[in-house]
Design an enzyme around this catalytic site. Structure first.
Site, short mmCIF file in Angstrom:
data_model
loop_
_atom_site.label_atom_id
_atom_site.label_comp_id
_atom_site.label_asym_id
_atom_site.label_seq_id
_atom_site.Cartn_x
_atom_site.Cartn_y
_atom_site.Cartn_z
N GLY A 82 20.75 -95.70 16.44
CA GLY A 82 20.87 -94.26 16.70
C GLY A 82 19.77 -93.75 17.62
O GLY A 82 20.03 -92.93 18.51
N CYS A 83 18.55 -94.21 17.42
CA CYS A 83 17.43 -93.75 18.22
C CYS A 83 17.54 -94.23 19.66
O CYS A 83 17.19 -93.51 20.60
CB CYS A 83 16.12 -94.20 17.59
SG CYS A 83 15.88 -93.53 15.93
#
Length: 148
Positions: free
Chosen positions: A38-39
């Site tokens: 996600g990051c």
């Protein structure tokens, strides 16, 4: 928090980054950890729109507790163009209220809540997003920034 806190972070080269001295308007986004799914997607999305933010006169900064060296590796691995800063001591996370209790697989732990803050030209908080879902987020922030 009503305005940009006067805190100093560290860039990937180890140089100080004074939040209150950054150009405005300013987007500061917090994320849990470099090189996670996600990051990485979020950093890639902000990088893909970095020129649009610049054209709108809006500065960007991504912040996590990862070390400057780890940020440097993350930037190099994915060709990121969004500036990143380290908050290893957690002072910025505390000031922005993003150091929170999280839960995964029934285990509770402290970590960074994915959150984004948009500050206007006056340095005042114009908008914040909490518990961010990555898909479409960078574009939503750009739209809000362009509307300042």
């Amino acid at each position: 928090m009503d305005a940009i806190p006067d805190l100093t972070l560290v860039d990937p080269r180890g140089a100080p980054v004074q939040l209150a001295a950054l150009p405005r308007p300013l987007v500061v986004y917090f994320y849990p950890k470099d090189d996670t799914t996600g990051c990485t997607r979020e950093a890639q999305d902000f990088s893909a729109l970095a020129a649009d933010f610049a054209q709108a006169g809006v500065a960007l900064l991504g912040v996590s507790k990862d070390s400057p060296k780890r940020h440097g590796n993350f930037i190099a691995k994915y060709g990121l163009t969004v500036p990143l800063a380290s908050d290893e001591d957690g002072a910025a996370c505390e000031a922005f209220g993003v150091w929170v209790e999280k839960s995964m697989y029934g285990r509770k732990y402290m970590g960074i809540e994915r959150a984004t803050f948009l500050f206007g030209k006056d340095g005042k908080l114009a908008r914040e997003w909490r518990k961010v879902k990555v898909a479409g987020h960078a574009a939503e922030v750009l739209e809000a920034a362009q509307g300042l």
